[in-house]
Design a protein around this motif. Structure first.
Motif, short mmCIF file in Angstrom:
data_model
loop_
_atom_site.label_atom_id
_atom_site.label_comp_id
_atom_site.label_asym_id
_atom_site.label_seq_id
_atom_site.Cartn_x
_atom_site.Cartn_y
_atom_site.Cartn_z
N SER A 36 0.84 -1.19 0.00
CA SER A 36 0.00 0.00 0.00
C SER A 36 0.88 1.24 0.00
CB SER A 36 -0.96 0.00 1.21
OG SER A 36 -0.26 -0.20 2.42
N TYR A 38 0.95 5.62 0.75
CA TYR A 38 0.35 6.70 1.52
C TYR A 38 1.00 8.02 1.15
CZ TYR A 38 -1.19 2.63 3.99
OH TYR A 38 -1.75 1.40 4.27
N ALA A 45 -1.85 14.05 8.59
CA ALA A 45 -1.81 12.60 8.74
C ALA A 45 -1.62 11.94 7.37
CB ALA A 45 -3.09 12.10 9.39
N PRO A 46 -1.03 10.76 7.34
CA PRO A 46 -0.94 10.02 6.08
C PRO A 46 -2.33 9.70 5.54
CG PRO A 46 0.56 9.11 7.71
CD PRO A 46 -0.33 10.07 8.44
N LEU A 48 -4.26 7.06 2.65
CA LEU A 48 -4.14 5.89 1.79
C LEU A 48 -4.41 6.28 0.33
CD1 LEU A 48 -3.89 2.76 1.50
CD2 LEU A 48 -6.38 2.68 1.84
N TYR A 89 4.91 7.10 1.28
CA TYR A 89 5.43 5.93 1.97
C TYR A 89 4.78 4.66 1.42
CZ TYR A 89 7.09 9.22 5.51
OH TYR A 89 7.73 10.25 6.15
N PHE A 102 7.64 -0.96 6.77
CA PHE A 102 7.45 0.37 6.19
C PHE A 102 8.64 0.74 5.33
CE2 PHE A 102 4.23 2.75 9.01
CZ PHE A 102 3.56 1.58 9.34
N VAL B 37 1.62 4.42 15.18
CA VAL B 37 2.76 4.75 14.32
C VAL B 37 3.46 5.99 14.87
CG1 VAL B 37 3.43 5.47 11.98
CG2 VAL B 37 1.62 3.76 12.29
N GLN B 39 6.22 9.11 14.39
CA GLN B 39 6.95 9.92 13.43
C GLN B 39 7.75 10.96 14.19
OE1 GLN B 39 4.75 12.13 10.34
NE2 GLN B 39 6.40 11.56 8.91
N LEU B 45 7.78 7.26 8.94
CA LEU B 45 6.81 6.55 9.77
C LEU B 45 7.41 5.25 10.30
CD1 LEU B 45 3.76 6.88 7.34
CD2 LEU B 45 4.37 8.40 9.23
N GLU B 46 7.10 4.95 11.55
CA GLU B 46 7.59 3.73 12.18
C GLU B 46 6.43 2.98 12.84
OE1 GLU B 46 11.57 4.33 14.38
OE2 GLU B 46 10.50 6.25 14.57
N TRP B 47 6.29 1.70 12.52
CA TRP B 47 5.25 0.89 13.13
C TRP B 47 5.65 0.53 14.55
CZ3 TRP B 47 5.46 -4.60 14.24
CH2 TRP B 47 4.25 -5.10 14.71
N TYR B 95 0.56 8.62 15.57
CA TYR B 95 -0.69 8.42 14.85
C TYR B 95 -1.29 7.06 15.18
CZ TYR B 95 0.82 12.20 11.70
OH TYR B 95 1.22 13.40 11.17
N GLY B 103 -8.08 -9.88 7.35
CA GLY B 103 -7.02 -10.17 6.40
C GLY B 103 -6.57 -9.04 5.51
N TRP B 105 -4.37 -5.75 4.70
CA TRP B 105 -3.05 -5.31 5.17
C TRP B 105 -2.75 -3.90 4.71
CZ3 TRP B 105 -1.04 -7.77 9.06
CH2 TRP B 105 -1.44 -9.09 9.28
N TYR B 106 -3.74 -3.02 4.89
CA TYR B 106 -3.52 -1.61 4.63
C TYR B 106 -4.31 -0.80 5.65
CZ TYR B 106 -8.00 -2.31 2.24
OH TYR B 106 -9.28 -2.65 1.93
N PHE B 107 -3.91 0.45 5.81
CA PHE B 107 -4.49 1.33 6.82
C PHE B 107 -5.33 2.39 6.13
CE2 PHE B 107 -2.00 -0.77 9.90
CZ PHE B 107 -0.77 -1.02 9.32
N ASP B 108 -6.65 2.20 6.20
CA ASP B 108 -7.52 3.05 5.40
C ASP B 108 -8.00 4.30 6.13
OD1 ASP B 108 -10.85 1.58 5.69
OD2 ASP B 108 -9.21 1.72 7.16
N TRP B 110 -6.82 7.12 9.31
CA TRP B 110 -5.81 7.58 10.26
C TRP B 110 -6.37 8.68 11.14
CZ3 TRP B 110 -0.32 6.30 9.83
CH2 TRP B 110 -0.04 5.36 8.83
N GLY B 111 -5.88 8.72 12.38
CA GLY B 111 -6.16 9.87 13.22
C GLY B 111 -5.28 11.04 12.81
N ARG B 112 -5.57 12.20 13.37
CA ARG B 112 -4.80 13.41 13.02
C ARG B 112 -3.46 13.47 13.74
NH1 ARG B 112 -8.95 18.55 12.47
NH2 ARG B 112 -10.23 17.67 10.79
#
Lengths: 111, 120
Positions: A36, A38, A45-46, A48, A89, A102, B37, B39, B45-47, B95, B103, B105-108, B110-112
């Motif tokens: 994905s 971003y 914020a990022p 999608l 990203y 990432f 995440v 930053q 960005l870091e998980w 964030y 299943g 695997w993406y982040f649709d 996000w918070g601010r």
């Protein structure tokens, strides 16, 4: 050091097309269609833009497209506009214990 | 409206504790994992880790395991990120983002973000 490798920066002129690469391994990008992309504008914020390699969420411009070849995924932006200037990203599912990896991010400059 | 609302900016001293929150609105909270995440200023960005709100199962990045705690309360559609002893190096934007449990695997969404500043 990020698990996925992206170029630090790319640039293009309005109207041109650019491509951002995202290189992983046979444990992530190369093995699964779960990449994905971003977009992140400064102090925002990022958002999608592409999921599952090449799918666009509702509301995202069709100027954005994604693809994959081997261990490298790519984001292409056609008809560059000033508003596209942002950081981009990539994220991928991975078979390692972290489950997601990432990219380090790419700064797109519209000249 | 479907959204993730994060708690406000925090200014803390080294050694202090902190908990920040992420509340989901407009969707079934237990159908989506919440991921945190980090930053750091001027960085990528870091998980950090994720939580399944349906059973509070957590999964941490090795880089953050033991340094932060992720928790949740499904009764109020909220997830939390907490520190027991902050360091100056925890200064960053944090964030939360959701990922569908089935299943995907993406982040649709996000918070601010919550800006955490740790300074003496």
């Amino acid at each position: 050091q990020s698990a996925l490798t992206q170029p630090a920066s790319v640039s293009g002129s309005p109207g041109q097309s650019i491509t951002i690469s995202c290189t992983g391994t046979t444990s992530d990008v190369g093995a699964y269609d779960y990449v994905s992309w971003y977009q992140q504008h400064p102090d925002k914020a990022p958002k999608l833009m592409i999921y599952d390699v090449s799918n666009r969420p509702s509301g995202v411009s069709n100027r954005f497209s994604g693809s994959k070849s081997g261990n490298t995924a790519s984001l292409t932006i056609s008809g560059l506009q000033a508003e596209d200037e942002a950081d981009y990203y990539c994220i991928s599912y991975t078979s390692s214990s972290t489950l997601v990896v990432f990219g380090g991010g790419t700064k797109l400059t519209v000249l | 409206e479907v959204q993730l609302v994060q708690s406000g900016a925090e200014v803390k001293k080294p050694g202090e504790s902190l908990r920040i929150s992420c509340k989901g609105y407009g969707y079934s909270f237990t159908n989506y994992w919440i991921t945190w995440v980090r930053q750091m200023p001027g960085k990528g960005l870091e998980w950090m880790g994720s939580i399944d709100p349906s059973d509070s199962y957590t999964h941490y990045s090795p880089s953050f395991q033991g340094h932060v705690t992720i928790s949740g309360d499904k009764s109020i559609s909220s997830a939390y990120l907490q520190w027991s002893s902050l360091k100056a190096s925890d200064t960053a934007m944090y964030y939360c983002a959701r990922r569908r449990a089935a299943g995907d695997w993406y982040f649709d969404l996000w918070g601010r973000g919550t800006l955490v500043t740790v300074s003496s």
